[in-house]
Design an enzyme around this catalytic site. Sequence first.
Site, PDB file in Angstrom:
ATOM      1  N   GLY A 129       0.709  -1.181  -0.062  1.00 39.78           N
ATOM      2  CA  GLY A 129       0.103   0.030  -0.185  1.00 39.78           C
ATOM      3  C   GLY A 129       0.786   1.233  -0.144  1.00 39.78           C
ATOM      4  O   GLY A 129       0.559   2.243  -0.924  1.00 39.78           O
ATOM      5  N   ASP A 130       2.006   1.286   0.760  1.00 38.69           N
ATOM      6  CA  ASP A 130       2.850   2.523   0.985  1.00 38.69           C
ATOM      7  C   ASP A 130       3.618   2.520  -0.578  1.00 38.69           C
ATOM      8  O   ASP A 130       3.528   3.726  -1.238  1.00 38.69           O
ATOM      9  CB  ASP A 130       3.723   2.194   1.828  1.00 38.69           C
ATOM     10  CG  ASP A 130       3.197   2.454   3.409  1.00 38.69           C
ATOM     11  OD1 ASP A 130       2.562   3.290   3.423  1.00 38.69           O
ATOM     12  OD2 ASP A 130       3.657   1.563   4.115  1.00 38.69           O
ATOM     13  N   LEU A 131       4.129   1.462  -0.921  1.00 35.48           N
ATOM     14  CA  LEU A 131       4.779   1.448  -2.267  1.00 35.48           C
ATOM     15  C   LEU A 131       4.046   2.042  -3.589  1.00 35.48           C
ATOM     16  O   LEU A 131       4.547   2.828  -4.315  1.00 35.48           O
ATOM     17  CB  LEU A 131       5.776   0.160  -2.443  1.00 35.48           C
ATOM     18  CG  LEU A 131       6.711  -0.276  -1.331  1.00 35.48           C
ATOM     19  CD1 LEU A 131       7.368  -1.450  -1.732  1.00 35.48           C
ATOM     20  CD2 LEU A 131       7.500   0.884  -0.936  1.00 35.48           C
TER      21      LEU A 131
ATOM     22  N   GLY B 202       3.391   5.610  -3.308  1.00 36.60           N
ATOM     23  CA  GLY B 202       4.621   6.464  -3.574  1.00 36.60           C
ATOM     24  C   GLY B 202       5.088   6.510  -4.791  1.00 36.60           C
ATOM     25  O   GLY B 202       5.534   7.567  -5.406  1.00 36.60           O
TER      26      GLY B 202
END
Length: 401
Positions: A172-174, A177
């Site tokens: 989810g973060d990557l 980003g």
Amino acid sequence: MEASKSPETDVLPLDGITVVDLTQVAAGPFATMALGDLGAEVIKIEAVGRGDRSRDIQPTPAYFDTLNRNKYSVAIDLKSDAGQEAAQRLVADADVFIESTKPGRAESFGLGYETVAELNPELIYCSISGFGRDSPYEDLPAWDMLIQGMSGIMSITGEEGGEPLWSGLPSGDLIAGSYASQSVLAALYARERGRIDGEWIEVPMLDAAITWLTARAGYTFGYDEPFPRLGTHHPSIVPFGKYDCADGPIIIAAGTPDFWRGFCRALERPELLEDDRFATMEDRVENREALDDILEPILESEPSEYWIDRLHAETVPAGPIYDTKTVWEDEHVKQRELHRVMERDDREDADVIDQPVHFAQLGTRLEVAPQQLGESTDSILERHGYSADELSQLREDGVIQ
């Protein structure tokens, strides 16, 4: 043209672009690191005394280091008026501002979009959040596992009949980003072409993660059913997945008629090509269990390296299953120099993963090793008009570090 590495060149795509980074942990730092690798000067604003929360995630500093090269750390107390003034000076001179604070936090720091757009009308302002404005979850803090669960990613990860699993990667973060850096580049291009003056970009993590469902969502759109958890075998291609050898598992991806024929040659089982149960891909999928009953004892009779060599000789996609330690010993990984070490004079060197993008004429860089908290506070603020006496007073007052 061979493109195994970026050329030796001083021509960086984002040379001359300044990015002010008010993000932490993973999503935002991954985005700003990508921009720094492409040549942007990234000024990372961190909290006095604490810094980016990932500085305390074990193992330290390795976790932080993998997301924060090519950045200059400036430690500022944004709860103070003097600290907000210093941050506004940085943003006023920047091309890009990326923040991932809680809803309303940037505004309380004097760094909301309306405020900084008045200071810098040409600013590209990017907000990374869990759910975005006007969401019923707008004020809910977001972490990667929550996003994986709510997006459907966890529902399709795991063994058949088993429980949903976190992917292990901070997907989810990557994902967020990646979209953030992509959208910033698009906005910079539009500004360069004169189509906009400035822009406010919003990248909600949940929205971004849901877009990566792609064909898995297509399954649901087509069949009106949830995409099933399938473990380590493809639902509609056979043989395609994890297969055990004498010393451990490998991945085999014989997904075309040519690969199927090469697979049978590698196993020295030409009779499989004449078996009506396996004549077409549809036949092999329908008779998956029968084929697996034949393949399993054959593959388990020899070690993984033996089968990988034979399959590669027939150009059949196959390879080992590495962990995050053994992957660095692979010949491809070593030849591409993906594991890099950045030297630091004052402390232990930093292990990082190299930028994967390779240009024919432009370059990327690994120049600024991950810094200690506030390592560039003085040098950056001096460039923005602060005298040595003013910096000493700000430090005495706890505004900077």
